[in-house]
Motif scaffolding. Structure first.
Motif, PDB file in Angstrom:
ATOM      1  N   SER A  57     -22.492   3.195   7.996  1.00 18.92           N
ATOM      2  CA  SER A  57     -23.784   2.729   7.468  1.00 18.92           C
ATOM      3  C   SER A  57     -23.680   1.286   7.007  1.00 18.92           C
ATOM      4  O   SER A  57     -24.558   0.466   7.290  1.00 18.92           O
ATOM      5  N   ALA A  58     -22.603   0.961   6.300  1.00 18.82           N
ATOM      6  CA  ALA A  58     -22.395  -0.421   5.844  1.00 18.82           C
ATOM      7  C   ALA A  58     -22.230  -1.359   7.032  1.00 18.82           C
ATOM      8  O   ALA A  58     -22.786  -2.467   7.051  1.00 18.82           O
ATOM      9  N   ALA A  59     -21.500  -0.925   8.040  1.00 19.98           N
ATOM     10  CA  ALA A  59     -21.295  -1.758   9.227  1.00 19.98           C
ATOM     11  C   ALA A  59     -22.611  -2.028   9.946  1.00 19.98           C
ATOM     12  O   ALA A  59     -22.856  -3.144  10.413  1.00 19.98           O
ATOM     13  N   PRO A  76     -12.731  14.541  18.275  1.00 17.89           N
ATOM     14  CA  PRO A  76     -13.000  13.478  17.302  1.00 17.89           C
ATOM     15  C   PRO A  76     -13.605  14.038  16.012  1.00 17.89           C
ATOM     16  O   PRO A  76     -14.327  15.024  16.022  1.00 17.89           O
ATOM     17  N   VAL A  77     -13.309  13.374  14.908  1.00 22.21           N
ATOM     18  CA  VAL A  77     -13.824  13.792  13.608  1.00 22.21           C
ATOM     19  C   VAL A  77     -15.289  13.412  13.459  1.00 22.21           C
ATOM     20  O   VAL A  77     -16.077  14.157  12.914  1.00 22.21           O
ATOM     21  N   ASP A 130     -17.063   4.276  16.832  1.00 17.55           N
ATOM     22  CA  ASP A 130     -17.049   2.904  17.351  1.00 17.55           C
ATOM     23  C   ASP A 130     -17.311   1.889  16.241  1.00 17.55           C
ATOM     24  O   ASP A 130     -16.647   0.853  16.165  1.00 17.55           O
ATOM     25  N   LEU A 131     -18.277   2.178  15.380  1.00 14.93           N
ATOM     26  CA  LEU A 131     -18.577   1.266  14.269  1.00 14.93           C
ATOM     27  C   LEU A 131     -17.432   1.201  13.270  1.00 14.93           C
ATOM     28  O   LEU A 131     -17.087   0.131  12.776  1.00 14.93           O
ATOM     29  N   ARG A 170     -29.984   3.600  14.368  1.00 13.82           N
ATOM     30  CA  ARG A 170     -28.749   3.183  15.044  1.00 13.82           C
ATOM     31  C   ARG A 170     -27.709   4.298  15.109  1.00 13.82           C
ATOM     32  O   ARG A 170     -27.023   4.450  16.110  1.00 13.82           O
ATOM     33  N   LEU A 171     -27.604   5.086  14.042  1.00 13.01           N
ATOM     34  CA  LEU A 171     -26.565   6.117  13.986  1.00 13.01           C
ATOM     35  C   LEU A 171     -27.061   7.496  14.399  1.00 13.01           C
ATOM     36  O   LEU A 171     -26.257   8.375  14.680  1.00 13.01           O
ATOM     37  N   GLY A 172     -28.352   7.677  14.399  1.00 10.43           N
ATOM     38  CA  GLY A 172     -28.887   9.010  14.597  1.00 10.43           C
ATOM     39  C   GLY A 172     -29.044   9.677  13.235  1.00 10.43           C
ATOM     40  O   GLY A 172     -28.803   9.068  12.198  1.00 10.43           O
TER      41      GLY A 172
END
Length: 187
Positions: free
Chosen positions: A65-67, A2-3, A10-11, A96-98
Motif C-alpha cells: 500500500s505504501a509503495a 506464494p504468500v 511485485d510491489l 491498483r492492488l485489488g
C-alpha cells in the motif's frame, strides 16, 4: 506457493528502504490492531514529489500500500494533489492492488503516514520561511491574512477561491481554525 498475490509480491520486491530513500520529509504511523508501523519518506523538489521510500515492520499489504502511494505521487506537482483525500487514496490503492479483503487498515495506516510526511515537509518549509505574515499554505503561498480577510466560511471555499489546502492538504486544519476564529470574532 506464494504468500501474497503476485501484484503485492511485485510491489514488495520493488520497495527499497535504504538510507538514500530517506533524504526528505518523513511521516510515521502505527496500527493498534496489529502493532505494525510504517514510515514513509517523500522528497520534494521544485514543487514536485521527486521520490520516496518506505520502512515498515508490517505485512506485505502494508508495504505494498505504501509503495503504491509513492508510485502514485512520484512526479506529481504539489498543487495537483487536491488535498490528498483519504477516500481517494484508498480507492487508488485498491484499484491498483485489488480488494484488500480485511486489510484496509493496512492501507489506512499508510495514508496516515503519508499525511504526516507532508506535514513534516510543511513544517520544514515554514522553518525556512522569512516573510512578514504567517504563511499557512506552503504549496500555494497563501497567508493567514489572506484567508482571514477573504470572508470565506468553509475550507472548501478557501480551497476553491484561494487554492489554500488544494495541494498536499496539511494546512486544512489550520484553515479551519482561521475560519472559526474569524467567524467567532465577528459574532
Amino acid at each position: 506457493m506464494p504468500v501474497y498475490p503476485e501484484k503485492l509480491s511485485d510491489l514488495i520486491a520493488k520497495v527499497v528502504s535504504n538510507d538514500d530513500d530517506f533524504a526528505g520529509s518523513t511521516g510515521r504511523a502505527a496500527s493498534f490492531e496489529c502493532g505494525c508501523t510504517v514510515e514513509i519518506c517523500i522528497s520534494i523538489d521544485a514543487g514536485k514529489v521527486a521520490g520516496g521510500g518506505v520502512r515498515s515492520n508490517g505485512c506485505g499489504y502494508m508495504v505494498a500500500s505504501a509503495a503504491v502511494m509513492i508510485d502514485l505521487l512520484h512526479g506529481a506537482e504539489l498543487r495537483e494533489l487536491h488535498g490528498l483525500e483519504d477516500s481517494d487514496l484508498l480507492n487508488r490503492v485498491e484499484a491498483r492492488l485489488g480488494s484488500l479483503a480485511g486489510r484496509r487498515r493496512c492501507a489506512e495506516v499508510c495514508i496516515a503516514s503519508l499525511h504526516r510526511a507532508f506535514e513534516s515537509h510543511r513544517a520544514m518549509t515554514l522553518s525556512e520561511y522569512s516573510g512578514e505574515v504567517a504563511l499557512i499554505c506552503t504549496c500555494f503561498g497563501v497567508s493567514e491574512e489572506a484567508i482571514a480577510v477573504s470572508g470565506l466560511t468553509t475550507v472548501e471555499d478557501v480551497s476553491s477561491q484561494l487554492m489554500a489546502g488544494r495541494g498536499c492538504g496539511s494546512c486544512r486544519g489550520l484553515i479551519e481554525e482561521i475560519i472559526d476564529g474569524t467567524s467567532s470574532a465577528s459574532v
